[in-house]
Enzyme design. Structure first.
Site, mmCIF file in Angstrom:
data_model
loop_
_atom_site.group_PDB
_atom_site.id
_atom_site.type_symbol
_atom_site.label_atom_id
_atom_site.label_comp_id
_atom_site.label_asym_id
_atom_site.label_seq_id
_atom_site.Cartn_x
_atom_site.Cartn_y
_atom_site.Cartn_z
ATOM 1 N N TYR A 292 39.313 52.816 38.918
ATOM 2 C CA TYR A 292 39.518 51.437 39.349
ATOM 3 C C TYR A 292 39.720 50.529 38.132
ATOM 4 O O TYR A 292 40.577 49.646 38.144
ATOM 5 C CB TYR A 292 38.306 50.993 40.157
ATOM 6 C CG TYR A 292 38.487 49.764 40.996
ATOM 7 C CD1 TYR A 292 39.480 49.699 41.959
ATOM 8 C CD2 TYR A 292 37.649 48.663 40.840
ATOM 9 C CE1 TYR A 292 39.622 48.579 42.746
ATOM 10 C CE2 TYR A 292 37.786 47.540 41.624
ATOM 11 C CZ TYR A 292 38.775 47.493 42.575
ATOM 12 O OH TYR A 292 38.920 46.384 43.350
ATOM 13 N N ARG A 296 43.213 48.315 37.224
ATOM 14 C CA ARG A 296 43.275 46.869 37.011
ATOM 15 C C ARG A 296 43.622 46.506 35.576
ATOM 16 O O ARG A 296 43.963 45.367 35.288
ATOM 17 C CB ARG A 296 41.919 46.246 37.355
ATOM 18 C CG ARG A 296 41.503 46.515 38.778
ATOM 19 C CD ARG A 296 40.272 45.752 39.141
ATOM 20 N NE ARG A 296 39.143 46.048 38.259
ATOM 21 C CZ ARG A 296 37.940 45.518 38.414
ATOM 22 N NH1 ARG A 296 37.726 44.668 39.384
ATOM 23 N NH2 ARG A 296 36.960 45.833 37.604
ATOM 24 N N CYS B 144 39.726 39.856 44.668
ATOM 25 C CA CYS B 144 39.684 41.295 44.402
ATOM 26 C C CYS B 144 40.064 41.604 42.961
ATOM 27 O O CYS B 144 39.362 42.298 42.255
ATOM 28 C CB CYS B 144 40.603 42.045 45.355
ATOM 29 S SG CYS B 144 39.952 42.023 47.019
ATOM 30 N N HIS B 145 41.213 41.122 42.533
ATOM 31 C CA HIS B 145 41.676 41.469 41.195
ATOM 32 C C HIS B 145 42.154 40.258 40.411
ATOM 33 O O HIS B 145 42.899 40.390 39.456
ATOM 34 C CB HIS B 145 42.784 42.528 41.266
ATOM 35 C CG HIS B 145 42.367 43.722 42.055
ATOM 36 N ND1 HIS B 145 42.720 43.899 43.364
ATOM 37 C CD2 HIS B 145 41.583 44.773 41.733
ATOM 38 C CE1 HIS B 145 42.177 45.024 43.816
ATOM 39 N NE2 HIS B 145 41.484 45.573 42.859
ATOM 40 N N GLY B 146 41.782 39.061 40.873
ATOM 41 C CA GLY B 146 41.999 37.856 40.080
ATOM 42 C C GLY B 146 43.423 37.328 40.029
ATOM 43 O O GLY B 146 43.899 36.962 38.966
#
Lengths: 422, 180
Positions: A292, A296, B144-146
């Site tokens: 994960y 990202r 969630c991921h900005g």
């Protein structure tokens, strides 16, 4: 030899027609095994035992679970509160998946340290990576089944990975979902596949064992078996050692199941799934955190947008293991004799822990930066350091045989009747 | 056909193409087509079913939404944001230089009437639902991921590749829209 009894004759009659007893004897009893295996070699059989445990608890849980968006969450609570020993079965199964990953990750790290992936065990290694992929898919779909908030949003985020593919992404996710979002068709098919995949895993495990039994186990010295003085039969030596390891494992595993069964879970998964509200901070289960973080970490790279680049990097982090037998240019298997590789090995282990922690934090500021550095280092290790160090490193001298360091005198003193090779 | 085994036994392999080669290829081709045809229903059954595909629309009454407010309605199982933008938000959205945008699109293409912004509330990154009136551009922020979206729902910062999707909609009258 005395005259065989009637019972023995019947057994022989059967074994002559289906040599299953002979096979079991070869594979688990007289099976010749290097005599110097240490406790890191316990984790393969341990993984096999956990797989069986997961299948048994899973089959009985399926007798009480309902794969429908309106009933899934309730049926899980029904298992927890009403079904006899349902709480035990579910906690065993949920924590069993974590235990499975702990054991398999240690098993993989054992292989990386002792060079178990090297010639002639590359296909054995490949089958192991395929098993890891199958485990990840199974665990992910199993996590969706309780239909809590984390289940729903994990399913949403992970299936959306496929939208990263240009042109066909949208069609692929609609096909995966059976709709325009994660919904009842998705839950139904995940249940179907979650039930199927463990049996596919069993089949691949058999191939993994088949490949293992061709060239037999690697060992901590990483040198080939030179003769019978280097080996001992699997039974009783390793059956006993594996059982002792199983006992130690069970003490830890059952302590978690009984005293901290939700320690590794996420409280938000006790909130029923709500497609209209995303939880403030989505995190996957701990065993997916390093991937994960990689997902990202990746920014836009030239013409590849960040989303696709992240997906590619995440899959590449595992796929690179397929070619590690050739990226590693050193002929010496065991890190015991590789002074430089031994050091970068532990740096890699640290790096994966850093990735895991970065994956658990919001993707902003400091932790995003640390995640990026750790991701870059992971690929630097695999693609640059491993080939380069294999070339420049000067390994320590290897012992002449497995038995030599143990039995001073080169194995002549070994307690085996069959001698005369060394 | 009868002489084939004899020629094999004699070790003489015919160089030129034979009827048997043709039969092999034809059988293989028909077999492949047959297997693919049989596999297609197994693949296609996973696609959205007829009841899911049946066109659904959602009607929204705008009269209760004050300036600066936004509501979330459900369309095809997904959230849709309906935001009554303030004058400041409209000015910010219209005044943005195209060069600053990752997925360039003027505000006029995204809102039929400037004060009403209608968006599918699904982050174009991995499908989370962004939070309204948040983020560095006062539009939406995906936890969630900005990913940060501006007051036109355009991606400004973070990993999402595209702007928030504007669904097909029409104004029935001044206070009612039909989405879908």
């Amino acid at each position: 030899m005395s005259t065989p009894s009637v019972g023995m004759k019947m057994v022989q009659w059967f074994d002559h027609r289906l040599p299953i007893l002979t096979f079991t004897n070869h594979a688990l009893v007289e099976y010749p095994t290097p005599r110097n295996l240490n406790y890191w070699w316990n984790f393969g059989s341990l993984a096999g035992i956990i797989l069986v445990l997961q299948i048994i608890t899973g089959i009985v849980l399926a007798m009480h679970y309902t794969p429908h968006v309106d009933f899934a969450f309730k049926s899980v609570e029904h298992i927890m509160r009403d079904v006899n020993y349902g709480w035990l079965l579910r906690y065993l199964h949920a924590n069993g998946s974590s235990a499975f990953f702990v054991v398999v990750y240690i098993h993989i790290l054992r292989g990386l340290y002792y060079g178990s992936y090297k010639n002639p065990r590359e296909v054995l290694w490949w089958l192991g990576i395929i098993l890891l992929f199958l485990m990840m898919a199974t665990a992910f779909m199993g996590y969706v089944l309780p239909w809590g908030q984390m289940s729903f949003w994990a399913a949403t985020v992970i299936t959306n990975l496929f939208t990263a593919f240009p042109f066909v992404g949208e069609s692929i996710v609609n096909w995966l979902w059976g709709g325009f979002g994660v919904g009842n068709p998705t839950l139904n098919r995940f249940f179907s596949l979650h039930y199927l995949l463990p049996f596919v895993i069993v089949a691949v495990v058999f191939m993994h064992l088949w490949a293992l039994h061709v060239f037999k186990s690697n060992n901590p010295l990483g040198i080939d078996v030179k003769g019978p003085q280097d080996e001992i039969p699997f039974h009783p030596y390793y059956t006993v050692k594996d059982l002792f390891g199983l006992g130690v494992f069970m003490v830890i595993f059952l302590a978690i199941v009984f005293y901290a069964p939700n320690f590794l879970g996420h409280p938000d998964n006790y909130i029923p799934a709500d497609p209209m509200v995303t939880p403030a901070h989505i995190v996957p289960e701990w065993y997916f955190l390093p991937y994960y973080a990689i997902l990202r970490a990746v920014p836009d790279i030239w013409f590849i947008e960040a989303k696709l680049a992240g997906v590619i990097a995440m899959f590449a982090s595992i796929l690179v293991l397929f070619v590690i037998p050739w990226l590693d240019t050193s002929k010496v298997r065991s890190a015991t004799f590789r002074p430089i590789y031994k050091q970068i090995y532990w740096v890699l282990v640290l790096d994966v822990f850093v990735l895991g922690y970065a994956g658990s934090q919001p993707a902003e500021g400091m932790w995003l930066l640390i995640g990026r550095i750790a991701t870059a280092y992971y690929f630097f290790h695999m693609l640059i350091l491993v080939p380069f160090i294999g070339k420049i490193e000067r390994p320590k001298p290897l012992p002449a045989s497995i038995s030599e360091p143990v039995l001073k005198g080169g194995g002549a003193a070994a307690a085996q009747p069959a001698q005369g090779r060394s | 056909m009868a002489e084939s085994p004899a020629s094999t036994a004699g070790g003489a392999v015919p160089e030129e193409e034979t009827r048997r080669d043709f039969l092999y290829l034809a059988t293989g081709a028909v077999g492949t087509v047959g297997v693919l045809a049989a596999a297609w229903p197994l693949v296609h059954q996973m696609n959205p079913s007829a009841d899911v595909l049946a066109l659904s629309t959602t009607e929204v009454d705008l009269s209760g939404i004050d300036e600066g407010q936004s509501i979330t309605v459900v369309w095809r199982g997904k959230p849709v944001f309906v935001r009554h933008r303030t004058a400041a938000e409209i000015t910010a959205a219209e005044g943005t230089a195209m060069a600053d945008l990752k997925d360039p699109q003027p505000d006029s293409e995204r809102a039929q009437r400037p004060q009403w912004l209608i968006l599918v509330g699904v982050c174009t990154h991995f499908g989370c639902i962004p939070l309204g009136q948040q983020g560095e551009y006062d539009g939406w922020f995906c936890p969630c991921h900005g990913s940060h979206y501006d007051t036109s729902g355009r991606i400004r910062k973070g990993p999402a590749p595209k702007n928030l999707v504007v669904p097909r909609y029409e104004f029935r009258d001044d206070t009612t829209i039909l989405i879908g």
